[in-house]
Write a protein that holds these residues in place. Structure first.
Motif, short mmCIF file in Angstrom:
data_model
loop_
_atom_site.label_atom_id
_atom_site.label_comp_id
_atom_site.label_asym_id
_atom_site.label_seq_id
_atom_site.Cartn_x
_atom_site.Cartn_y
_atom_site.Cartn_z
N ALA A 644 0.70 -1.22 -0.11
CA ALA A 644 -0.08 0.04 -0.02
C ALA A 644 0.80 1.48 0.08
O ALA A 644 0.29 2.32 0.25
N ASP A 645 2.00 1.06 -0.52
CA ASP A 645 3.07 2.35 -0.29
C ASP A 645 2.47 3.23 -1.59
O ASP A 645 2.93 2.77 -2.90
N ASP A 646 2.24 4.53 -1.31
CA ASP A 646 1.84 5.30 -2.52
C ASP A 646 2.92 6.36 -2.64
O ASP A 646 2.90 7.17 -3.61
N ASN A 647 4.26 5.92 -2.10
CA ASN A 647 5.08 7.13 -2.28
C ASN A 647 6.35 6.21 -3.25
O ASN A 647 6.30 6.47 -4.32
N VAL A 648 6.82 5.18 -2.57
CA VAL A 648 7.70 4.23 -3.48
C VAL A 648 6.80 2.97 -3.81
O VAL A 648 6.89 2.25 -3.10
N HIS A 649 6.24 3.17 -5.02
CA HIS A 649 5.22 2.00 -5.35
C HIS A 649 5.80 0.63 -5.32
O HIS A 649 7.13 0.64 -5.54
#
Length: 702
Positions: A644-649
């Motif tokens: 669910a990482d929306d910074n480093v996909h």
């Protein structure tokens, strides 16, 4: 997990119960802040401290207001990711001009609470009716109206919707601004409280990034607009909105050349909206302009321009700015890049002996600044005379000191060192609280370890390093080395701030000599140090990490350089994977978490600032990508990503894993459903336990 990791997880890394989000009100009589009730309580409440009596009053308890809170609105959840907020409850608040009324959102509901000017019982929080789930509510100066965002539209109470229904997002900060430019808001009230300056964000040209939770296949995937390096950015405009839609005025500047809005504000103190100040940047952030805008016509004029042949360092908050006497305060480098300095009307005000980090406020006729005068691991609070350049220290002992100022002269000084974090309140009339206590009260978990790392500057570049040894280490006992660094731009690891050494001491107590290196490119040493990374992440980062490790090994005979592990998260994860892929002669095992493995897939504002445009410099991006190194892996590598990482996909980690698999290179992969870049809820500690098991096995440790 062992006792330390369980304690770290249950206290959110020793932050629950610590006061935060300070703001002065009522000419310094009140100090507002957020804090939970103790070290294991994740729910932040809203408090106010009477500075005359040092009495704290809790004004809003989220558990009383929302007994069945439900899910956060998506835009609120993503803002908390952008601002790295792990606490639950009240995430932020905004004050009226007199500092007596606060408004805040709680699980999409809007609340208002007032602290009377006279002593007495405060008003109870009042929920206000809204058009939908609320994000970023802000009162006008006299609190007679409140602006808020719902469903990407800007509304007011009273008044209803004020932004047009044109398919754009209104009143919010786009991803690039919130993640990379330190601008988290998208609407501002005029001083007379009659008009709003609002950001209009059109993301229709951006690609979509998708997330699906494989642990819950019954749930739909989630997506958002992402500005990928070399691709389109969001189209950001600023509009002045009045009571009627016919009064809308667009601010006019060259948005094609200067697409980034890093700051916007109505100068305080005026009853009429005479002007708007906005700071804009070109795409490569080599030119930063301070503009003055007429809210009636939208016309702008340039007040100052800051330029740099590589990039204008974004790590100097408070600039550019116009002083009360009209002079322009900007950032500048001293000749040769030895120091980050301040300039007035283009003339240097500070010199090589001072690394300016922030202009906190005007304080009487002087400027209140945070700066480094000695070792870059420390920070002082100083008063700077803009006429003479004379400096007066306010907090300059060992450690990291910071300050918050009220317009009437009150100060909140925070000091962090090996003994913990303390806050001293100085009122406008010169009174100060006990420097041995902490005001407001700090209810967080006391730090388990008192850590005094060995700080040294090594190599011909004077790279800052830190060494943490096991407690009770017997000299002459050889220790495997754990490299634990971030290494990327905009970040400083080697600091006197005590919380960042707790986990490194735990690692040391597992039998490692823990080494941390602030290679060239990291913040707060000097502009020359920072800009050395220009168009070359991988070469500079790895060269300095290796050279510093070898220099420390030569100085400290107990470091066993035949057993070197490396770990890190985000850019630190990139560094870890880079280390074993390109220098297996030095590094023997790596755990790489949330690594941006190919910067062609990272965001525009961060990546292009340092590497340029991929269309113009494809060789730079290819050199810094890890994917082409996959076939050469010869050392154990553990890859970790949150799905669910929306910074480093997570695609960054999965692409590297795929390249390794295609090349027949064994590796380990941990993919964590529901885990974001911040690794909340004890995820980081669970990962640490798995990393320890991995390193013990791969380095042959007992």
């Amino acid at each position: 997990m062992d006792d330390f990791l369980r304690l770290s997880a249950s206290t959110a890394r020793f932050t629950y119960g610590a006061p935060r989000a300070f703001a002065f009100g009522d000419d310094g009589r009140l100090l507002w802040f957020l804090r939970s009730t103790g070290p294991t309580d994740p729910f932040d409440s809203l408090w106010a401290l009477d500075t005359a009596t040092a009495t704290e009053t809790r004004l809003a308890d989220p558990r009383e207001l929302c007994t069945e809170p439900g899910d956060l609105p998506v835009v609120e959840r993503r803002l908390r990711e952008r601002s790295r907020l792990v606490a639950a409850g009240i995430g932020s608040y905004a004050l009226s001009a007199d500092g007596l009324t606060a408004v805040f959102a709680l699980h999409g509901r809007l609340y208002e609470v007032t602290r009377p000017a006279e002593s007495g019982a405060p008003a109870q929080p009042k929920e206000l009716p809204t058009a939908g789930p609320v994000f970023d509510p802000r009162p006008n100066p006299d609190a007679s109206r409140i602006a808020y965002v719902t469903d990407d539209a800007l509304h007011t109470i009273p008044g209803g919707r004020v932004s047009p229904d044109d398919g754009a997002r209104w009143g919010v900060a786009e991803f690039a601004a919130a993640e990379e430019l330190d601008r988290h808001r998208g609407h501002w009230w005029s001083p007379d409280g009659e008009r709003l300056l609002a950001a209009r964000v059109d993301e229709s040209a951006l690609q979509r990034r998708w997330f699906a939770d494989p642990a819950h296949p019954e749930l739909p995937a989630e997506d958002f607009a992402y500005p990928e390096a070399g691709g389109p950015n969001a189209d950001v405009q600023l509009w002045v909105l009045g009571p009627g839609r016919g009064a809308a005025v667009r601010l006019d500047w060259d948005t094609e050349t200067y697409p980034y809005v890093s700051d916007a504000q109505w100068p305080p103190g005026d009853t009429a909206p005479a002007e708007i100040l906005l700071t804009v940047q070109d795409r490569l952030q080599q030119n930063v302009l301070l503009l003055c805008a007429d809210p009636d016509t939208g016309r702008t004029r340039e007040l100052s321009r800051t330029t740099h042949p590589q990039w204008v360092d974004p790590m100097l908050p408070g600039t550019p700015a116009r002083l009360a006497d009209g002079r322009m305060l900007t950032s500048a480098d001293t000749p040769g890049g030895a120091a980050r300095a301040l300039a007035l009307d283009g003339v240097l005000l500070t010199g090589d002996g001072l690394q300016v980090r922030k202009v906190a406020a005007a304080h009487g006729t002087r400027l209140l600044i945070e700066a480094g005068q000695r070792d870059p691991a420390e920070q002082q609070v100083l008063l700077l005379d803009p006429d003479t350049g004379d400096l007066t220290p306010l907090a300059d002992g060992p450690g990291v000191h910071s300050v918050l100022a009220a317009s009437a002269g009150a100060l909140l000084l925070s000091s962090a060192d090996a003994d913990g974090i303390r806050r001293v309140l100085r009122t406008a009339d010169g009174r100060a609280t006990d420097p041995k206590s902490s005001v407001p009260g700090d209810l967080s978990q006391p730090l388990p370890y008192r850590v005094v790392p060995v700080l040294e500057r090594v190599t011909e570049h004077g790279v800052p390093t830190a060494l943490v040894l096991p407690r009770g280490h017997v000299p002459g006992t050889r220790l495997p080395v754990l490299m634990d660094s971030y290494g990327g731009p905009g970040m400083q690891d080697v600091s006197a701030e005590p919380r960042r050494w707790q986990h490194r001491q735990w690692w040391a107590d597992q039998g490692f000599a823990v080494v941390t290196v602030d290679n060239r490119g990291t913040a707060y040493v000097s502009p020359q140090h920072t800009h050395a990374m220009y168009r070359g992440f991988s070469e500079v980062t790895l060269e300095d990490q290796v050279a510093a490790l070898q220099a420390l090994g030569a100085r400290h005979g107990d470091l066993d350089l035949t057993r070197v592990a490396v770990r890190g998260w985000s850019y630190g994860g990139y560094l870890s994977a880079l280390a074993v892929l390109r220098r297996p002669d030095v590094f023997h095992a790596a755990a790489a978490g949330a690594a941006p493995t190919d910067f062609r897939q990272y965001d525009t504002a961060y990546t292009e600032r340092y590497l340029g445009l991929p269309q113009e410099h494809p060789e730079v991006y290819e050199r810094d990508s890890l994917l082409s190194d996959a076939a050469g892996l010869r050392r154990p590598l553990l890859l970790v990503t949150g799905l669910a990482d929306d910074n480093v996909h997570p695609s960054h980690t999965l692409r590297l894993s795929q390249a390794l698999t295609d090349a027949g290179r064994p590796h380990q992969l941990i993919a964590l459903p529901g885990v974001t870049h911040m690794t909340p809820g004890g995820a980081r500690e669970k990962i640490m336990a798995l990393e320890l098991e991995f390193f013990r096995k791969e380095l042959g440790l007992a």
